[in-house]
Motif scaffolding. Sequence first.
Motif, PDB file in Angstrom:
ATOM      1  N   ARG A   1       2.092  14.106  -9.398  1.00 48.76           N
ATOM      2  CA  ARG A   1       2.961  15.203  -8.961  1.00 48.76           C
ATOM      3  C   ARG A   1       2.455  15.855  -7.674  1.00 48.76           C
ATOM      4  O   ARG A   1       2.370  17.074  -7.570  1.00 48.76           O
ATOM      5  N   LEU A   2       2.132  15.031  -6.703  1.00 52.10           N
ATOM      6  CA  LEU A   2       1.706  15.509  -5.398  1.00 52.10           C
ATOM      7  C   LEU A   2       2.901  15.475  -4.452  1.00 52.10           C
ATOM      8  O   LEU A   2       3.785  14.636  -4.593  1.00 52.10           O
ATOM      9  N   PRO A   3       2.954  16.378  -3.475  1.00 54.24           N
ATOM     10  CA  PRO A   3       4.086  16.357  -2.534  1.00 54.24           C
ATOM     11  C   PRO A   3       4.037  15.104  -1.660  1.00 54.24           C
ATOM     12  O   PRO A   3       2.966  14.567  -1.394  1.00 54.24           O
ATOM     13  N   PRO A   4       5.178  14.647  -1.184  1.00 55.65           N
ATOM     14  CA  PRO A   4       5.198  13.451  -0.335  1.00 55.65           C
ATOM     15  C   PRO A   4       4.500  13.718   0.990  1.00 55.65           C
ATOM     16  O   PRO A   4       4.518  14.830   1.521  1.00 55.65           O
ATOM     17  N   LEU A   5       3.867  12.687   1.534  1.00 54.16           N
ATOM     18  CA  LEU A   5       3.170  12.818   2.815  1.00 54.16           C
ATOM     19  C   LEU A   5       4.140  12.844   3.985  1.00 54.16           C
ATOM     20  O   LEU A   5       3.935  13.561   4.953  1.00 54.16           O
ATOM     21  N   GLU A   6       5.179  12.052   3.909  1.00 51.81           N
ATOM     22  CA  GLU A   6       6.124  11.948   5.011  1.00 51.81           C
ATOM     23  C   GLU A   6       7.330  12.837   4.761  1.00 51.81           C
ATOM     24  O   GLU A   6       7.827  12.922   3.644  1.00 51.81           O
TER      25      GLU A   6
ATOM     26  N   ASN B   1       0.815  -1.210   0.000  1.00 54.33           N
ATOM     27  CA  ASN B   1       0.000   0.000   0.000  1.00 54.33           C
ATOM     28  C   ASN B   1       0.852   1.265   0.000  1.00 54.33           C
ATOM     29  O   ASN B   1       0.527   2.233  -0.687  1.00 54.33           O
ATOM     30  N   ARG B   2       1.961   1.271   0.754  1.00 52.97           N
ATOM     31  CA  ARG B   2       2.858   2.432   0.736  1.00 52.97           C
ATOM     32  C   ARG B   2       3.451   2.632  -0.648  1.00 52.97           C
ATOM     33  O   ARG B   2       3.569   3.763  -1.130  1.00 52.97           O
ATOM     34  N   ALA B   3       3.830   1.527  -1.299  1.00 47.84           N
ATOM     35  CA  ALA B   3       4.406   1.631  -2.643  1.00 47.84           C
ATOM     36  C   ALA B   3       3.380   2.175  -3.629  1.00 47.84           C
ATOM     37  O   ALA B   3       3.699   3.033  -4.456  1.00 47.84           O
ATOM     38  N   VAL B   4       2.142   1.704  -3.552  1.00 51.90           N
ATOM     39  CA  VAL B   4       1.095   2.187  -4.454  1.00 51.90           C
ATOM     40  C   VAL B   4       0.846   3.666  -4.223  1.00 51.90           C
ATOM     41  O   VAL B   4       0.741   4.451  -5.173  1.00 51.90           O
ATOM     42  N   HIS B   5       0.763   4.096  -2.965  1.00 49.41           N
ATOM     43  CA  HIS B   5       0.550   5.512  -2.664  1.00 49.41           C
ATOM     44  C   HIS B   5       1.709   6.358  -3.163  1.00 49.41           C
ATOM     45  O   HIS B   5       1.507   7.460  -3.686  1.00 49.41           O
ATOM     46  N   SER B   6       2.919   5.865  -3.007  1.00 50.99           N
ATOM     47  CA  SER B   6       4.093   6.596  -3.467  1.00 50.99           C
ATOM     48  C   SER B   6       4.063   6.782  -4.981  1.00 50.99           C
ATOM     49  O   SER B   6       4.302   7.889  -5.489  1.00 50.99           O
ATOM     50  N   VAL B   7       3.766   5.713  -5.703  1.00 50.26           N
ATOM     51  CA  VAL B   7       3.695   5.797  -7.169  1.00 50.26           C
ATOM     52  C   VAL B   7       2.570   6.730  -7.591  1.00 50.26           C
ATOM     53  O   VAL B   7       2.737   7.573  -8.488  1.00 50.26           O
ATOM     54  N   TYR B   8       1.422   6.636  -6.938  1.00 49.07           N
ATOM     55  CA  TYR B   8       0.281   7.504  -7.257  1.00 49.07           C
ATOM     56  C   TYR B   8       0.647   8.974  -7.071  1.00 49.07           C
ATOM     57  O   TYR B   8       0.334   9.823  -7.906  1.00 49.07           O
ATOM     58  N   ARG B   9       1.347   9.273  -5.964  1.00 43.22           N
ATOM     59  CA  ARG B   9       1.719  10.661  -5.694  1.00 43.22           C
ATOM     60  C   ARG B   9       2.750  11.153  -6.715  1.00 43.22           C
ATOM     61  O   ARG B   9       2.725  12.320  -7.109  1.00 43.22           O
ATOM     62  N   LYS B  10       3.658  10.292  -7.159  1.00 36.92           N
ATOM     63  CA  LYS B  10       4.642  10.691  -8.171  1.00 36.92           C
ATOM     64  C   LYS B  10       3.981  10.925  -9.520  1.00 36.92           C
ATOM     65  O   LYS B  10       4.301  11.883 -10.220  1.00 36.92           O
ATOM     66  N   ILE B  11       3.059  10.061  -9.906  1.00 33.77           N
ATOM     67  CA  ILE B  11       2.381  10.203 -11.198  1.00 33.77           C
ATOM     68  C   ILE B  11       1.574  11.492 -11.232  1.00 33.77           C
ATOM     69  O   ILE B  11       1.590  12.226 -12.231  1.00 33.77           O
TER      70      ILE B  11
END
Length: 77
Positions: A36-41, A24-34
């Motif tokens: 162009r959202l800032p990282p949560l952590e 789930n962390r990996a999916v969220h990370s990829v979603y945020r990169k695609i």
Amino acid sequence: MKLPFLMLIEAWAVARLIRSPTFNRAVHSVYRKINRLPPLEPPNGGGRTGPSRFDHFKDEIKEQFKELTWQNRRPRK
């Protein structure tokens, strides 16, 4: 045509993968990169600053032990 046994294993593996926090962390990370959202952590390791709960626990035990040993000391001659 897949065998029913293989379909069962596949369903179990997919369900386990979807429930995995790492996946789930990996999916969220990829979603945020695609998108162009800032990282949560924060980049400093999850944003944890200062002492941990274990450090507080150790300090409390040390204080209690000091009080306990102070009360049990024999007077000097």
